[in-house]
Write a protein that holds these residues in place. Structure first.
Motif, PDB file in Angstrom:
ATOM      1  N   LEU A  48      -5.105  31.458 -14.284  1.00 41.35           N
ATOM      2  CA  LEU A  48      -3.912  31.802 -15.078  1.00 41.35           C
ATOM      3  C   LEU A  48      -3.508  33.247 -14.822  1.00 41.35           C
ATOM      4  O   LEU A  48      -2.325  33.569 -14.661  1.00 41.35           O
ATOM      5  N   GLU A  49      -4.505  34.125 -14.760  1.00 38.91           N
ATOM      6  CA  GLU A  49      -4.210  35.554 -14.565  1.00 38.91           C
ATOM      7  C   GLU A  49      -3.694  35.836 -13.159  1.00 38.91           C
ATOM      8  O   GLU A  49      -2.832  36.698 -12.970  1.00 38.91           O
ATOM      9  N   ASP A  52      -0.077  34.840 -13.250  1.00 39.89           N
ATOM     10  CA  ASP A  52       0.660  35.802 -14.084  1.00 39.89           C
ATOM     11  C   ASP A  52       0.843  37.120 -13.325  1.00 39.89           C
ATOM     12  O   ASP A  52       1.943  37.683 -13.276  1.00 39.89           O
ATOM     13  N   HIS A  53      -0.218  37.576 -12.699  1.00 41.54           N
ATOM     14  CA  HIS A  53      -0.164  38.846 -11.974  1.00 41.54           C
ATOM     15  C   HIS A  53       0.820  38.764 -10.803  1.00 41.54           C
ATOM     16  O   HIS A  53       1.583  39.694 -10.538  1.00 41.54           O
ATOM     17  N   TYR A  55       3.520  36.926 -10.569  1.00 42.49           N
ATOM     18  CA  TYR A  55       4.917  37.012 -11.026  1.00 42.49           C
ATOM     19  C   TYR A  55       5.255  38.379 -11.626  1.00 42.49           C
ATOM     20  O   TYR A  55       6.379  38.836 -11.528  1.00 42.49           O
ATOM     21  N   ARG A  56       4.263  39.030 -12.244  1.00 44.07           N
ATOM     22  CA  ARG A  56       4.538  40.347 -12.835  1.00 44.07           C
ATOM     23  C   ARG A  56       4.604  41.449 -11.792  1.00 44.07           C
ATOM     24  O   ARG A  56       5.362  42.408 -11.946  1.00 44.07           O
ATOM     25  N   ASN A  59       5.842  39.343  -6.966  1.00 41.56           N
ATOM     26  CA  ASN A  59       6.752  38.255  -6.623  1.00 41.56           C
ATOM     27  C   ASN A  59       7.811  38.622  -5.585  1.00 41.56           C
ATOM     28  O   ASN A  59       8.574  39.569  -5.767  1.00 41.56           O
TER      29      ASN A  59
END
Ligand code: C6P
Length: 414
Positions: A48-49, A52-53, A55-56, A59
């Protein structure tokens, strides 16, 4: 019951479970016992991280931009390819093609490799325990070419009858496609032996590894298969990402699957030059986040250790099988000597869908249905089964909950 010898296999299951936030959820007011891993597994924080990382902080589109983020995303994507290579011990990273899932991987092979080699009167050999994903693409190829599908039988335990498989391999056989681990029965096929039998006759082999990679180490060079297909979401990675492994010589000779960006080197209206493998088979912007998530899932599994996962799950499956078989009226479907991860069963007098619904009310998640393997259901003369399927985060307590809920079903339908 429920005394957990988990530690015997050097698996700290409590710690592992803490990595999977969804396992702490309650369902219908009861703690969740998630036993539907063959359909899709849960995702650890590390996966999950990683998504998330990405896209944050990373990307961008890959293989296209010269800017920093594009270079970063490209590196992460290609790092994931290398992780997959090492995970299945492929010789080269270029033999790893990212696709949407196992289904797309098999369709890719049927419609490129298959289409260019199979003609009228030729034969494709599969087994009676295939998932629809490893039946229908070959059937479609047969419809298009006039080839014939030949099906190797299974015995009453759900094991492949190897002699009869071998007897089907003939001069007209152009392709063999076999499941490595059956999703409906749990049977582990003797893949290396089957590949050797086919290769003795010069026949290429695709293995459907969707239910194998989550449970034990896979070495495509030792198997010597020509193609190996699997999905990310059954091995703790996101949905929408999967892998086709193919031997370099085949990938180079095969025509492309889809046309578009990335799979070309030059395009003009007169002529298009295709890119080198693996890019030739990755048209369009791929699932970059999913690929990075798959890389993180591989890291996670390797940190636990595939041998430890296999030993732990083997013990848990034995426990589940013996406890469930001891319940009066429960019939286990699939009792092959070599099994992984899956227990299909029926309860006398109860429809599998009712079983699934009642278990759900007890917080126990199983799948009920034909499991996209209708020929297996026909072979055993049942419309459907209930299926409990394991991952390394399951415990004897989960199994005890399944047993208690099954006993409730018995009380209702007795
Ligand atoms: N089996 C099950 O509940 P996809 O849907 O492309 O990720 O995987 C297809 C597939 C191919 N081969 C085997 C052996 C499989 O088990 C599956 C998926 C799931 O059993 C969903 S039907």
């Amino acid at each position: 019951m429920g005394v957990a010898p988990e530690h015997a296999f050097a698996l700290d299951v409590d710690k592992i479970r803490a990595d999977f936030p969804i396992l702490a959820k309650e369902v219908h007011g009861k703690p969740l016992a998630y036993l539907d891993n063959a359909a899709s597994s849960q995702k650890p924080l590390a996966v999950l991280e990683a998504i998330d990382h990405y896209y944050r902080a990373e990307n961008a589109n890959i293989h296209r931009g010269v800017h920093h983020l594009s270079e970063l995303a490209t590196k992460k994507y290609e790092d994931a390819r290398e992780k997959v290579r090492a995970f299945i011990n492929a010789e080269r990273a270029s033999e790893i093609i990212f696709v949407r899932g196992g289904t797309e991987a098999i369709n890719l092979v049927a419609s490129t490799f298959g289409r260019s080699r199979v003609g009228e009167g030729d034969e494709i050999v599969i087994t009676h325990m295939e998932h629809h994903s490893n039946i229908v693409p070959w059937q479609m190829l047969c419809e298009q070419t006039g080839a014939k599908l030949r099906v190797a039988p299974i015995d009453d335990r759900g094991a492949l009858i190897v002699d009869e498989f071998e007897a089907l391999l003939g001069e007209r056989t152009k392709m063999v496609a076999v499941v490595h681990v059956s999703n409906a029965l749990g049977t582990i096929n003797p893949a290396e032996k089957l590949v050797a039998m086919a290769h003795e006759r010069g026949i290429p082999v695709l293995l459907d590894g969707a239910q194998a990679v989550p449970h034990h180490a896979v070495d495509v060079q030792a198997l010597d298969c020509d193609f190996y297909a699997f999905s990310g979401h059954k091995m703790f990675a996101p949905t929408g990402i999967g892998v086709l492994y193919g031997k370099q010589k085949h990938l180079e000779a095969m025509p492309p699957y889809q046309g578009g960006g990335e799979m070309i080197t030059t395009v003009s209206f007169e002529k298009t030059e295709y890119n080198v493998v693996p890019h030739k088979f990755e048209a369009g912007t791929p699932n970059i986040a999913g690929t990075i998530g798959l890389g993180a899932a591989i890291d996670y599994m390797q940190a636990i250790g595939l041998a430890a996962i296999e030993a732990y799950e083997h013990d848990l499956l034995d426990y589940m099988t013996s406890r469930m078989s001891a319940i009066e009226g429960v019939k286990v479907i699939g009792t092959a000597p070599e099994k992984a991860g899956v227990l299909s069963f029926n309860i006398e007098g109860a429809h599998p869908h009712d079983v699934g619904t009642i278990l759900d009310r007890e917080g126990v998640a199983v799948r009920a249905g034909h499991h996209c393997a209708q020929p297996v259901m026909d072979r055993f003369g049942v419309p459907a089964t209930a299926r409990a399927s394991l991952a390394f985060y399951n415990t004897r307590e989960d199994v005890d909950r399944l047993v208690a809920a099954t006993e409730k079903v018995r009380e209702i339908f007795a």
